[in-house]
Design a protein around this motif. Structure first.
Motif, mmCIF file in Angstrom:
data_model
loop_
_atom_site.group_PDB
_atom_site.id
_atom_site.type_symbol
_atom_site.label_atom_id
_atom_site.label_comp_id
_atom_site.label_asym_id
_atom_site.label_seq_id
_atom_site.Cartn_x
_atom_site.Cartn_y
_atom_site.Cartn_z
ATOM 1 N N LEU A 156 30.506 51.500 -10.506
ATOM 2 C CA LEU A 156 30.985 50.248 -9.933
ATOM 3 C C LEU A 156 29.894 49.196 -9.932
ATOM 4 O O LEU A 156 28.750 49.458 -9.557
ATOM 5 C CB LEU A 156 31.473 50.467 -8.494
ATOM 6 N N THR A 157 30.256 48.012 -10.369
ATOM 7 C CA THR A 157 29.411 46.822 -10.257
ATOM 8 C C THR A 157 30.307 45.687 -9.774
ATOM 9 O O THR A 157 31.528 45.733 -9.918
ATOM 10 C CB THR A 157 28.781 46.431 -11.604
ATOM 11 N N TYR A 158 29.697 44.649 -9.234
ATOM 12 C CA TYR A 158 30.502 43.508 -8.807
ATOM 13 C C TYR A 158 31.190 42.839 -9.990
ATOM 14 O O TYR A 158 32.305 42.329 -9.864
ATOM 15 C CB TYR A 158 29.627 42.486 -8.072
ATOM 16 N N GLY A 173 37.031 37.490 0.788
ATOM 17 C CA GLY A 173 36.166 38.654 0.771
ATOM 18 C C GLY A 173 35.498 38.869 2.110
ATOM 19 O O GLY A 173 34.945 37.927 2.694
ATOM 20 N N TYR A 174 35.551 40.093 2.588
ATOM 21 C CA TYR A 174 34.948 40.462 3.872
ATOM 22 C C TYR A 174 33.669 41.244 3.633
ATOM 23 O O TYR A 174 33.675 42.241 2.917
ATOM 24 C CB TYR A 174 35.960 41.270 4.684
ATOM 25 N N SER A 175 32.567 40.799 4.230
ATOM 26 C CA SER A 175 31.268 41.468 4.134
ATOM 27 C C SER A 175 30.872 41.597 2.662
ATOM 28 O O SER A 175 30.806 40.599 1.942
ATOM 29 C CB SER A 175 31.321 42.822 4.839
ATOM 30 N N THR A 176 30.641 42.813 2.165
ATOM 31 C CA THR A 176 30.289 42.994 0.767
ATOM 32 C C THR A 176 31.396 42.488 -0.155
ATOM 33 O O THR A 176 31.126 42.067 -1.285
ATOM 34 C CB THR A 176 30.001 44.479 0.485
ATOM 35 N N GLY A 177 32.640 42.528 0.322
ATOM 36 C CA GLY A 177 33.735 41.958 -0.464
ATOM 37 C C GLY A 177 33.532 40.488 -0.740
ATOM 38 O O GLY A 177 34.031 39.951 -1.737
ATOM 39 N N GLY A 178 32.772 39.805 0.123
ATOM 40 C CA GLY A 178 32.445 38.409 -0.125
ATOM 41 C C GLY A 178 31.528 38.237 -1.319
ATOM 42 O O GLY A 178 31.628 37.251 -2.053
ATOM 43 N N SER A 179 30.620 39.193 -1.519
ATOM 44 C CA SER A 179 29.750 39.152 -2.695
ATOM 45 C C SER A 179 30.573 39.317 -3.971
ATOM 46 O O SER A 179 30.301 38.666 -4.990
ATOM 47 C CB SER A 179 28.690 40.246 -2.605
ATOM 48 N N VAL A 180 31.574 40.200 -3.913
ATOM 49 C CA VAL A 180 32.474 40.371 -5.061
ATOM 50 C C VAL A 180 33.208 39.063 -5.337
ATOM 51 O O VAL A 180 33.366 38.656 -6.498
ATOM 52 C CB VAL A 180 33.467 41.512 -4.807
ATOM 53 N N ALA A 181 33.662 38.398 -4.285
ATOM 54 C CA ALA A 181 34.355 37.122 -4.451
ATOM 55 C C ALA A 181 33.450 36.086 -5.113
ATOM 56 O O ALA A 181 33.877 35.343 -6.004
ATOM 57 C CB ALA A 181 34.852 36.614 -3.101
ATOM 58 N N LEU A 231 31.950 33.009 -10.012
ATOM 59 C CA LEU A 231 30.922 32.656 -10.991
ATOM 60 C C LEU A 231 31.347 33.040 -12.406
ATOM 61 O O LEU A 231 31.100 32.291 -13.361
ATOM 62 C CB LEU A 231 29.607 33.347 -10.631
ATOM 63 N N ARG A 232 31.978 34.193 -12.552
ATOM 64 C CA ARG A 232 32.359 34.682 -13.877
ATOM 65 C C ARG A 232 33.651 34.043 -14.393
ATOM 66 O O ARG A 232 33.789 33.816 -15.591
ATOM 67 C CB ARG A 232 32.533 36.202 -13.831
ATOM 68 N N TYR A 233 34.590 33.811 -13.487
ATOM 69 C CA TYR A 233 35.915 33.337 -13.893
ATOM 70 C C TYR A 233 36.319 32.116 -13.046
ATOM 71 O O TYR A 233 37.271 32.174 -12.269
ATOM 72 C CB TYR A 233 36.948 34.453 -13.736
ATOM 73 N N PRO A 234 35.606 31.015 -13.158
ATOM 74 C CA PRO A 234 35.854 29.861 -12.283
ATOM 75 C C PRO A 234 37.248 29.268 -12.412
ATOM 76 O O PRO A 234 37.752 28.662 -11.455
ATOM 77 C CB PRO A 234 34.774 28.854 -12.713
ATOM 78 N N ALA A 248 37.623 30.129 -2.038
ATOM 79 C CA ALA A 248 37.485 31.421 -1.368
ATOM 80 C C ALA A 248 37.264 31.267 0.127
ATOM 81 O O ALA A 248 36.707 30.258 0.591
ATOM 82 C CB ALA A 248 36.333 32.215 -1.978
ATOM 83 N N ILE A 249 37.694 32.275 0.843
ATOM 84 C CA ILE A 249 37.345 32.461 2.241
ATOM 85 C C ILE A 249 36.350 33.610 2.287
ATOM 86 O O ILE A 249 36.654 34.716 1.823
ATOM 87 C CB ILE A 249 38.578 32.799 3.106
ATOM 88 N N LEU A 250 35.159 33.360 2.783
ATOM 89 C CA LEU A 250 34.123 34.386 2.872
ATOM 90 C C LEU A 250 33.900 34.731 4.339
ATOM 91 O O LEU A 250 33.511 33.871 5.131
ATOM 92 C CB LEU A 250 32.825 33.904 2.234
ATOM 93 N N ILE A 251 34.163 35.972 4.700
ATOM 94 C CA ILE A 251 34.083 36.434 6.083
ATOM 95 C C ILE A 251 32.887 37.359 6.234
ATOM 96 O O ILE A 251 32.814 38.404 5.589
ATOM 97 C CB ILE A 251 35.367 37.176 6.488
ATOM 98 N N SER A 252 31.914 36.951 7.051
ATOM 99 C CA SER A 252 30.707 37.770 7.285
ATOM 100 C C SER A 252 30.085 38.172 5.945
ATOM 101 O O SER A 252 29.711 39.324 5.741
ATOM 102 C CB SER A 252 31.048 39.014 8.112
#
Length: 303
Positions: free
Chosen positions: A81-83, A106-114, A119-122, A128-132
């Motif tokens: 797995l990679t982001y 994305g929540y927590s680490t899910g925010g990094s995935v978001a 960045l990859r598919y603008p 996005a909503i980034l939570i924690s």
């Protein structure tokens, strides 16, 4: 719509919970209509962490939640797995649902995935909503927590890690049982891969490339993450930041009502004509939630 295997029927509604996406079997849920929002969970947890958002936001939007490969009911991943891989999975899910664009949450680490997905598919995301969330994990306290989880997973203590994470995110016993049960369904190697991603990922220097709007939500008590809120707000070109009172890191479950209200207001300001007609009630006016003092945090992009 091309239906994959495992088609079920519930009343008059077709439920298709699995799809072949990017070489793996993905479990996902879709509820409601209107502007699509795709929810992304952190390691060990699953789509069940967003049960409250699925229930209450689906009156206005199309809520999509999925189990990341190797987590919950999704199939095991042969690939590490990679982001970047997870961002590709999200786009594959959008293609499967025949959606050109969506918001991410994305929540927590899910925010990094978001962040990586944007960045990859603008062109695939409204914003996005980034939570924690974080663009890097550079404080020793949180890094030590991740290393501890990785170490325990290496000792095959999956149930212990699942119990700790489920308990931390639970707002009541029923929630704990749901989160724990789904967390223990994950594949050890894949969950460990996802944990390890946060130790090396850093997109802080690239944040200026994200031109779509971003809503940032953090808990006042989650003081270690205020530095990441500051980094994101200062680097993103279009962001709105709120610190939610009387709560720490686990906002989707422990501050669900306020999180949902802020998401509704933020999206309706951008897509008021696309929300579901069946729920056009006025969203209540909400104050901006800021901590009493937001210390100036020296930015770092070192890991």
């Amino acid at each position: 719509m091309h239906f994959p295997f495992n088609l079920e029927k519930k009343g008059c509604e077709a439920v298709v919970p699995f799809a072949k996406i990017n070489g793996t079997t993905m479990y996902y849920k879709v509820k409601g209509s209107g502007v699509p929002i795709v929810f992304i969970h952190p390691p060990m947890l699953t789509s069940s962490n967003f049960a409250d958002q699925m229930e209450h936001l689906s009156a206005r939007y199309q809520i999509i939640a999925f189990d990341i490969r190797g987590h919950g009911q999704s199939g095991q991943s042969a690939e590490r797995l990679t982001y970047g891989l997870l961002a590709e999975d999200i786009c594959g899910l959008l293609d499967h649902l025949e959606l050109k664009k969506a918001y991410l949450c994305g929540y927590s680490t899910g925010g990094s995935v978001a962040l990586e997905a944007m960045l990859r598919y603008p062109d695939r995301f409204y914003g996005a909503i980034l939570i924690s969330a974080m663009s890097e994990l550079s404080d020793w306290y949180r890094r030590s927590e991740v290393w501890a989880a990785v170490g325990l997973m290496g000792l095959r203590a999956k149930r212990l890690v699942a119990a700790v994470i489920a308990w931390g995110n639970a707002n009541k016993w029923k929630t704990f049982r749901r989160l724990y049960r789904t967390a223990t369904e994950g594949q050890l190697r894949n969950v460990n891969d996802y944990f390890k991603c946060s130790l090396t990922y850093n997109c802080t220097e690239k944040l200026g490339q994200i031109q779509t709007p971003v809503l940032l939500l953090y808990g006042v008590k989650d003081k270690e993450f205020h530095r990441y809120a500051h980094i994101l707000q200062s680097r993103l070109s279009d962001s709105e930041l709120h610190f939610l009172p009387k709560v720490g890191h686990q906002l989707p479950t422990k501050s669900a009502s306020l999180v949902n209200a802020l998401i509704r207001r933020w999206i309706d300001e951008r897509h008021p004509w696309k929300t579901a007609d069946k729920s056009r009630q006025q969203v209540p006016s909400l104050p901006a939630f800021l901590p009493p003092d937001v210390p100036e945090v020296e930015e770092t992009t070192e890991v």
